[in-house]
Design a protein around this motif. Structure first.
Motif, PDB file in Angstrom:
ATOM      1  N   GLN A  12       0.823  -1.204   0.000  1.00  0.00           N
ATOM      2  CA  GLN A  12       0.000   0.000   0.000  1.00  0.00           C
ATOM      3  C   GLN A  12       0.863   1.264   0.000  1.00  0.00           C
ATOM      4  OE1 GLN A  12      -2.185  -1.082   3.547  1.00  0.00           O
ATOM      5  NE2 GLN A  12      -4.056  -1.468   2.376  1.00  0.00           N
ATOM      6  N   ARG A  15       2.198   1.684  -3.558  1.00  0.00           N
ATOM      7  CA  ARG A  15       1.139   2.166  -4.440  1.00  0.00           C
ATOM      8  C   ARG A  15       0.844   3.645  -4.175  1.00  0.00           C
ATOM      9  NH1 ARG A  15      -1.239  -2.110  -7.182  1.00  0.00           N
ATOM     10  NH2 ARG A  15      -0.521  -4.112  -6.378  1.00  0.00           N
ATOM     11  N   SER A  38      -4.318   5.794 -17.099  1.00  0.00           N
ATOM     12  CA  SER A  38      -4.241   4.340 -17.215  1.00  0.00           C
ATOM     13  C   SER A  38      -3.340   3.757 -16.126  1.00  0.00           C
ATOM     14  CB  SER A  38      -3.717   3.967 -18.602  1.00  0.00           C
ATOM     15  OG  SER A  38      -3.530   2.583 -18.717  1.00  0.00           O
ATOM     16  N   ARG A  40      -2.545   5.144 -13.246  1.00  0.00           N
ATOM     17  CA  ARG A  40      -3.223   5.361 -11.948  1.00  0.00           C
ATOM     18  C   ARG A  40      -4.259   4.268 -11.688  1.00  0.00           C
ATOM     19  NH1 ARG A  40      -5.709   8.457  -8.897  1.00  0.00           N
ATOM     20  NH2 ARG A  40      -4.572   9.954  -7.656  1.00  0.00           N
ATOM     21  N   SER A  41      -5.082   3.980 -12.675  1.00  0.00           N
ATOM     22  CA  SER A  41      -6.119   2.946 -12.542  1.00  0.00           C
ATOM     23  C   SER A  41      -5.502   1.579 -12.288  1.00  0.00           C
ATOM     24  CB  SER A  41      -6.989   2.894 -13.798  1.00  0.00           C
ATOM     25  OG  SER A  41      -7.694   4.093 -13.958  1.00  0.00           O
ATOM     26  N   TRP A  42      -4.440   1.269 -13.020  1.00  0.00           N
ATOM     27  CA  TRP A  42      -3.766  -0.018 -12.868  1.00  0.00           C
ATOM     28  C   TRP A  42      -3.187  -0.154 -11.461  1.00  0.00           C
ATOM     29  CZ3 TRP A  42       1.806  -0.510 -12.867  1.00  0.00           C
ATOM     30  CH2 TRP A  42       2.253  -1.825 -12.825  1.00  0.00           C
ATOM     31  N   ALA A  44      -4.084   1.453  -8.718  1.00  0.00           N
ATOM     32  CA  ALA A  44      -5.180   1.417  -7.749  1.00  0.00           C
ATOM     33  C   ALA A  44      -5.952   0.094  -7.779  1.00  0.00           C
ATOM     34  CB  ALA A  44      -6.135   2.581  -8.001  1.00  0.00           C
ATOM     35  N   SER A  45      -5.863  -0.639  -8.888  1.00  0.00           N
ATOM     36  CA  SER A  45      -6.619  -1.887  -9.027  1.00  0.00           C
ATOM     37  C   SER A  45      -6.106  -2.998  -8.116  1.00  0.00           C
ATOM     38  CB  SER A  45      -6.569  -2.380 -10.478  1.00  0.00           C
ATOM     39  OG  SER A  45      -5.300  -2.983 -10.755  1.00  0.00           O
ATOM     40  N   GLY A  46      -4.893  -2.868  -7.625  1.00  0.00           N
ATOM     41  CA  GLY A  46      -4.307  -3.922  -6.802  1.00  0.00           C
ATOM     42  C   GLY A  46      -3.607  -4.999  -7.613  1.00  0.00           C
ATOM     43  N   ALA A  47      -3.554  -4.837  -8.933  1.00  0.00           N
ATOM     44  CA  ALA A  47      -2.866  -5.807  -9.786  1.00  0.00           C
ATOM     45  C   ALA A  47      -1.387  -5.855  -9.401  1.00  0.00           C
ATOM     46  CB  ALA A  47      -3.006  -5.397 -11.253  1.00  0.00           C
TER      47      ALA A  47
END
Length: 169
Positions: A12, A15, A38, A40-42, A44-47
């Protein structure tokens, strides 16, 4: 109240740092703005963030590139990437839990046998981000944070494990 409640895990924290780095970028154009969104989304997704198996597992992972800038000679260093068949700045994949600046420092030492010296352009923060598919077999997507380092082109030499390098202006 328990002092450990609300403590962030190392993942965390990483990230959060990555989101802060992205939030600190001023997009040069609409494409970079899309790449920032893109990335940021990746994140935040936890991937998974780091590559765990060569060449493409997971299919999207974090990379740190750096441009060696010699302001006196007005040159940058590029290396011949054997697998991609392209002349690119140096850099590499972030290891598990590794922040991009640490990757830059490690890769600069491994690939060029030089200490990474942050430039006055952006210090140890990235200048921009790209989210791009790689070329060739086992194509995957690199989320690349790009740093700028100060360099003396006369001292830029690839290590014995690196590919050919050349400075161009």
């Amino acid at each position: 109240m328990d002092s450990t409640m609300g403590a962030l895990t190392p993942d965390q924290q990483l990230r959060g740092l990555l989101i802060d780095l992205l939030d600190g970028l001023e997009p040069w154009d609409l494409l970079e703005q899309e790449h920032i969104g893109s990335a940021r989304s990746w994140i935040a997704s936890g991937a998974p963030l780091a590559r765990v198996a060569k060449p493409d597992t997971p299919p999207m992972h974090l990379v740190s590139y750096f441009v060696m800038l010699d302001r006196v000679r007005q040159k940058v260093l590029l290396g011949e990437h054997r697998l991609a068949g392209l002349w690119l700045p140096a850099g590499g994949h972030c290891e598990e839990g590794e922040v991009p600046w640490t990757t830059t420092v490690r890769e600069c030492r491994e690939e060029l046998d030089l200490e990474a010296v942050p430039s006055d352009v952006c210090g140890d923060r990235p200048l921009f981000v790209t989210v791009t598919p790689t070329r060739g077999p086992h194509s995957h997507t690199d989320v690349s944070l790009w740093h700028v380092l100060s360099a003396d082109a006369g001292h830029c030499r690839p290590s014995t494990s690196a590919s050919t390098a050349r400075c161009g202006g």
